[in-house]
Design an enzyme around this catalytic site. Structure first.
Site, PDB file in Angstrom:
ATOM      1  N   ARG A   1      -8.977  -7.895  10.694  1.00 31.65           N
ATOM      2  CA  ARG A   1      -8.926  -8.915   9.628  1.00 31.65           C
ATOM      3  C   ARG A   1      -9.832 -10.088   9.983  1.00 31.65           C
ATOM      4  O   ARG A   1      -9.526 -11.244   9.726  1.00 31.65           O
ATOM      5  CB  ARG A   1      -7.486  -9.402   9.405  1.00 31.65           C
ATOM      6  CG  ARG A   1      -6.555  -8.300   9.012  1.00 31.65           C
ATOM      7  CD  ARG A   1      -5.445  -8.723   8.047  1.00 31.65           C
ATOM      8  NE  ARG A   1      -4.653  -7.558   7.710  1.00 31.65           N
ATOM      9  CZ  ARG A   1      -3.473  -7.271   8.268  1.00 31.65           C
ATOM     10  NH1 ARG A   1      -2.923  -8.097   9.120  1.00 31.65           N
ATOM     11  NH2 ARG A   1      -2.831  -6.166   7.941  1.00 31.65           N
TER      12      ARG A   1
ATOM     13  N   ARG B   1       0.818  -1.205   0.000  1.00 34.97           N
ATOM     14  CA  ARG B   1       0.000   0.000   0.000  1.00 34.97           C
ATOM     15  C   ARG B   1       0.851   1.252   0.000  1.00 34.97           C
ATOM     16  O   ARG B   1       0.503   2.252  -0.600  1.00 34.97           O
ATOM     17  CB  ARG B   1      -0.919  -0.028   1.223  1.00 34.97           C
ATOM     18  CG  ARG B   1      -1.660   1.261   1.454  1.00 34.97           C
ATOM     19  CD  ARG B   1      -2.951   1.013   2.175  1.00 34.97           C
ATOM     20  NE  ARG B   1      -3.778   0.044   1.502  1.00 34.97           N
ATOM     21  CZ  ARG B   1      -4.677  -0.722   2.109  1.00 34.97           C
ATOM     22  NH1 ARG B   1      -4.846  -0.635   3.405  1.00 34.97           N
ATOM     23  NH2 ARG B   1      -5.400  -1.566   1.421  1.00 34.97           N
ATOM     24  N   TYR B   2       1.982   1.226   0.741  1.00 38.12           N
ATOM     25  CA  TYR B   2       2.833   2.411   0.859  1.00 38.12           C
ATOM     26  C   TYR B   2       4.097   2.196   0.044  1.00 38.12           C
ATOM     27  O   TYR B   2       4.559   1.067  -0.116  1.00 38.12           O
ATOM     28  CB  TYR B   2       3.188   2.644   2.332  1.00 38.12           C
ATOM     29  CG  TYR B   2       1.976   2.760   3.227  1.00 38.12           C
ATOM     30  CD1 TYR B   2       1.229   3.930   3.243  1.00 38.12           C
ATOM     31  CD2 TYR B   2       1.575   1.701   4.022  1.00 38.12           C
ATOM     32  CE1 TYR B   2       0.116   4.042   4.053  1.00 38.12           C
ATOM     33  CE2 TYR B   2       0.463   1.798   4.838  1.00 38.12           C
ATOM     34  CZ  TYR B   2      -0.263   2.979   4.856  1.00 38.12           C
ATOM     35  OH  TYR B   2      -1.360   3.085   5.659  1.00 38.12           O
TER      36      TYR B   2
ATOM     37  N   ASP C   1      -7.178   4.277   9.853  1.00 39.27           N
ATOM     38  CA  ASP C   1      -6.834   3.608   8.590  1.00 39.27           C
ATOM     39  C   ASP C   1      -8.073   3.755   7.719  1.00 39.27           C
ATOM     40  O   ASP C   1      -9.135   3.228   8.045  1.00 39.27           O
ATOM     41  CB  ASP C   1      -6.493   2.138   8.842  1.00 39.27           C
ATOM     42  CG  ASP C   1      -5.499   1.602   7.812  1.00 39.27           C
ATOM     43  OD1 ASP C   1      -5.382   2.207   6.732  1.00 39.27           O
ATOM     44  OD2 ASP C   1      -4.860   0.574   8.089  1.00 39.27           O
TER      45      ASP C   1
ATOM     46  N   CYS D   1      -4.153 -17.259  15.013  1.00 38.29           N
ATOM     47  CA  CYS D   1      -3.749 -16.442  16.160  1.00 38.29           C
ATOM     48  C   CYS D   1      -3.916 -17.290  17.414  1.00 38.29           C
ATOM     49  O   CYS D   1      -4.670 -18.256  17.413  1.00 38.29           O
ATOM     50  CB  CYS D   1      -4.633 -15.208  16.294  1.00 38.29           C
ATOM     51  SG  CYS D   1      -4.604 -14.161  14.839  1.00 38.29           S
TER      52      CYS D   1
ATOM     53  N   ASP E   1     -11.602   0.204  12.986  1.00 35.07           N
ATOM     54  CA  ASP E   1     -11.992   0.205  11.565  1.00 35.07           C
ATOM     55  C   ASP E   1     -13.474  -0.151  11.404  1.00 35.07           C
ATOM     56  O   ASP E   1     -14.017  -0.913  12.194  1.00 35.07           O
ATOM     57  CB  ASP E   1     -11.145  -0.812  10.795  1.00 35.07           C
ATOM     58  CG  ASP E   1      -9.686  -0.385  10.686  1.00 35.07           C
ATOM     59  OD1 ASP E   1      -9.440   0.834  10.598  1.00 35.07           O
ATOM     60  OD2 ASP E   1      -8.806  -1.263  10.715  1.00 35.07           O
TER      61      ASP E   1
ATOM     62  N   LYS F   1      -3.227   5.015   6.375  1.00 30.22           N
ATOM     63  CA  LYS F   1      -3.371   5.581   7.718  1.00 30.22           C
ATOM     64  C   LYS F   1      -3.233   7.096   7.685  1.00 30.22           C
ATOM     65  O   LYS F   1      -2.338   7.627   7.043  1.00 30.22           O
ATOM     66  CB  LYS F   1      -2.306   4.982   8.632  1.00 30.22           C
ATOM     67  CG  LYS F   1      -2.447   3.475   8.798  1.00 30.22           C
ATOM     68  CD  LYS F   1      -1.363   2.935   9.712  1.00 30.22           C
ATOM     69  CE  LYS F   1      -1.419   1.429   9.831  1.00 30.22           C
ATOM     70  NZ  LYS F   1      -0.912   0.750   8.609  1.00 30.22           N
TER      71      LYS F   1
ATOM     72  N   ARG G   1       7.091   0.249   1.951  1.00 38.04           N
ATOM     73  CA  ARG G   1       6.785  -0.828   2.900  1.00 38.04           C
ATOM     74  C   ARG G   1       5.855  -1.864   2.275  1.00 38.04           C
ATOM     75  O   ARG G   1       5.042  -1.521   1.423  1.00 38.04           O
ATOM     76  CB  ARG G   1       6.035  -0.275   4.120  1.00 38.04           C
ATOM     77  CG  ARG G   1       6.860   0.517   5.056  1.00 38.04           C
ATOM     78  CD  ARG G   1       6.014   1.532   5.809  1.00 38.04           C
ATOM     79  NE  ARG G   1       5.777   2.703   4.986  1.00 38.04           N
ATOM     80  CZ  ARG G   1       4.966   3.698   5.314  1.00 38.04           C
ATOM     81  NH1 ARG G   1       4.308   3.679   6.442  1.00 38.04           N
ATOM     82  NH2 ARG G   1       4.797   4.727   4.507  1.00 38.04           N
TER      83      ARG G   1
ATOM     84  N   CYS H   1      -9.226 -11.984  18.590  1.00 36.45           N
ATOM     85  CA  CYS H   1      -9.770 -10.758  19.161  1.00 36.45           C
ATOM     86  C   CYS H   1     -11.127 -10.504  18.523  1.00 36.45           C
ATOM     87  O   CYS H   1     -11.256 -10.550  17.303  1.00 36.45           O
ATOM     88  CB  CYS H   1      -8.855  -9.583  18.852  1.00 36.45           C
ATOM     89  SG  CYS H   1      -7.144  -9.902  19.279  1.00 36.45           S
TER      90      CYS H   1
ATOM     91  N   CYS I   1     -11.056  -7.754  15.845  1.00 39.84           N
ATOM     92  CA  CYS I   1     -10.010  -7.883  14.820  1.00 39.84           C
ATOM     93  C   CYS I   1     -10.414  -7.215  13.515  1.00 39.84           C
ATOM     94  O   CYS I   1     -11.511  -7.410  13.011  1.00 39.84           O
ATOM     95  CB  CYS I   1      -9.711  -9.346  14.556  1.00 39.84           C
ATOM     96  SG  CYS I   1      -8.464  -9.558  13.264  1.00 39.84           S
TER      97      CYS I   1
HETATM   98  C1  LIG Z   1      -0.037  -0.214   8.691  1.00 41.28           C
HETATM   99  C2  LIG Z   1       0.511  -0.785   7.482  1.00 41.28           C
HETATM  100  C3  LIG Z   1       1.871  -0.660   7.184  1.00 41.28           C
HETATM  101  C4  LIG Z   1       2.858   0.018   8.111  1.00 41.28           C
HETATM  102  O1  LIG Z   1       2.587   1.354   8.291  1.00 41.28           O
HETATM  103  P1  LIG Z   1       3.460   2.238   9.305  1.00 41.28           P
HETATM  104  O2  LIG Z   1       2.703   3.513   9.378  1.00 41.28           O
HETATM  105  O3  LIG Z   1       4.819   2.388   8.705  1.00 41.28           O
HETATM  106  O4  LIG Z   1       3.522   1.525  10.605  1.00 41.28           O
HETATM  107  C5  LIG Z   1       2.320  -1.187   5.993  1.00 41.28           C
HETATM  108  N1  LIG Z   1       1.481  -1.803   5.127  1.00 41.28           N
HETATM  109  C6  LIG Z   1       0.162  -1.932   5.386  1.00 41.28           C
HETATM  110  C7  LIG Z   1      -0.700  -2.593   4.400  1.00 41.28           C
HETATM  111  C8  LIG Z   1      -0.365  -1.431   6.584  1.00 41.28           C
HETATM  112  O5  LIG Z   1      -1.666  -1.582   6.843  1.00 41.28           O
HETATM  113  S1  SF4 Z   2      -6.153  -8.437  16.082  1.00 41.38           S
HETATM  114 FE1  SF4 Z   2      -6.747 -10.083  14.660  1.00 41.38          FE
HETATM  115  S2  SF4 Z   2      -4.860 -10.704  13.672  1.00 41.38           S
HETATM  116 FE2  SF4 Z   2      -4.287  -9.550  15.525  1.00 41.38          FE
HETATM  117  S3  SF4 Z   2      -4.054 -11.116  17.130  1.00 41.38           S
HETATM  118 FE3  SF4 Z   2      -6.160 -10.344  17.257  1.00 41.38          FE
HETATM  119  S4  SF4 Z   2      -7.319 -11.793  15.987  1.00 41.38           S
HETATM  120 FE4  SF4 Z   2      -5.187 -12.048  15.433  1.00 41.38          FE
END
Ligand SMILES: *Cc1c(COP(=O)(O)O)cnc(C)c1O
Ligand code: SF4
Length: 378
Positions: free
Chosen positions: A133, A111-112, A329, A124, A292, A336, A115, A128, A131
């Site tokens: 995801r 995305r960035y 985000d 996991c 989110d 973000k 990174r 959570c 979560c």
């Molecule tokens: C959060 C995230 C990152 C890391 O972002 P930072 O602001 O550098 O911590 C990188 N890729 C994805 C897809 C993310 O969601």
């Molecule tokens: S937030 Fe989601 S991915 Fe992270 S530890 Fe909890 S359940 Fe697992």
């Protein structure tokens, strides 16, 4: 419905309590197991249906942090399925951040600019309830295949602009050490990658996983940063502190990502306490996440104004080391965005007028000579 009729098994620390594999094998996965562990559980309405849709897993260790098995208990709220998760307001999506659309190769989110994030596993230690995801975590417990890892490494070689690779999931520290090492190794061998990061909730929900063997492996891959996920002071225990201590002693720089959760931690003094305790166990608060708009977690969301108010309360009252960036985000893969209380009152050619944390208004005199519109990144 209640659990009262179930036979009570007193909590007993098993001989193998400190063995992380034992903890993983003895996770609470079903309503029957939850009832057996918490005979006082009074209201189980909708729990079965919810756990069918979004899996439950609670390590015996994390379950031991629950004081009362009801919604007044923050740990219980984060771990036990609730009817609220089945509410499906129309504005929520399973993947609002559109991560699935940002995968140039399976298992890697890009995305960035500099990174990329690897989804190393869907497993996991604890699922959570909040979560982000939820669409993948625990649905089918699977790990990144050797073939997928090869494709990811090849993609990273073709993209030398990527300097920071985040190994995430699921929770990568649930992987056997050798398998995690294979992933770190494959990424570390890409010469353009400077920094490795691991995102994990293991120090919070399964601190015994942070073994000397794991730390000895990790220390071969510096510079390595680990971001963990503490949300509440009740999660800070001698065990979690010892786990963080072991990682820090292995040279790992530790950060923390807290999610702002309604009824769990949306309170300034509580967060101030959490952030101070994190620093004491050598973890630097990194992000406070706005929750989110993900399907199944509506009941945890607070208005953004609440988060701003909390940040305003923390700023100036707490060591700046203890203050994370509050970020949202954004939907549609916007990434973000940091949210800060409004500090700038007005600007003119000679002064910028600012407001400090106590509400005091101060004027900052601007320099006489300016550099016009030169780009900072020339
Ligand atoms: C959060 C995230 C990152 C890391 O972002 P930072 O602001 O550098 O911590 C990188 N890729 C994805 C897809 C993310 O969601
Ligand atoms: S937030 Fe989601 S991915 Fe992270 S530890 Fe909890 S359940 Fe697992």
């Amino acid at each position: 419905m209640s659990c009262k009729k179930m036979r009570s098994i007193p909590e007993r620390r098993a001989e193998r309590w400190n063995d992380w594999r034992w903890q993983m094998r003895h996770r609470i996965r079903t309503l029957a197991q939850l009832c057996r562990r918490f005979p006082a559980l009074a209201d189980t309405t909708g729990m079965e249906a919810t756990a069918q849709r979004y899996p439950m897993a609670i390590t015996p260790y994390y379950a031991s942090l629950i004081r009362t098995p009801d919604a007044s208990d923050p740990v219980f709220q984060m771990a036990a399925p609730g009817l609220d998760e089945l509410a499906d307001p129309l504005w929520l999506a399973p993947d609002p951040l559109e991560e699935d659309a940002d995968m140039p190769v399976p298992g890697l989110i890009h995305r960035y600019e500099d990174r990329a994030l690897i989804m190393a596993t869907t497993t996991c230690a604890m699922y959570c309830r909040h979560c982000t995801r939820k669409r993948v975590a625990g649905r089918r417990e699977s790990v990144l295949s050797v073939a997928a890892l090869k494709r990811i490494a090849a993609w990273l070689r073709e993209h030398p602009e990527i300097r920071d690779v985040i190994v995430s999931g699921g929770d990568p520290l649930t992987l056997p050490t050798a398998m995690l090492q294979r992933i770190l190794d494959a990424v570390r061998r890409v010469p353009s990658v400077d920094i490795l990061r691991v995102g994990t909730r293991v120090p919070v929900v399964l601190p015994m996983r942070v073994t000397d063997e794991l730390c000895a492996m990790l220390r071969q891959y510096h510079p390595l940063y680990i971001n963990t996920h503490f949300n509440h002071p009740a999660e800070i225990t001698p065990d979690s502190a010892a786990a963080c201590e072991r990682l820090a002693d292995a040279g790992v720089a530790l950060g923390n990502q807290t999610v702002l959760l309604r009824g769990v931690n949306d309170d300034a003094p509580l967060l101030a306490d959490l952030f101070r305790r994190l620093l004491r166990q050598r973890v630097r608060p990194y992000y406070l996440f706005q929750c989110d708009p993900v399907r199944g977690i509506e009941h945890f969301r607070t208005p953004i104004a609440r988060g701003i108010e909390i940040m305003e309360c923390l700023r100036g009252r707490l060591s700046s080391l203890a203050i994370p960036n509050y970020v949202v985000d954004t939907p549609h893969g916007g990434g973000k965005i940091p949210l800060t209380p409004h500090a700038i009152v007005s600007t003119s050619s000679t002064h910028t007028v600012l407001r400090n944390f106590e509400g005091m208004i101060v004027a900052y005199p601007e320099p006489v000579r300016r550099d016009g519109g030169k780009s900072l990144f020339e």
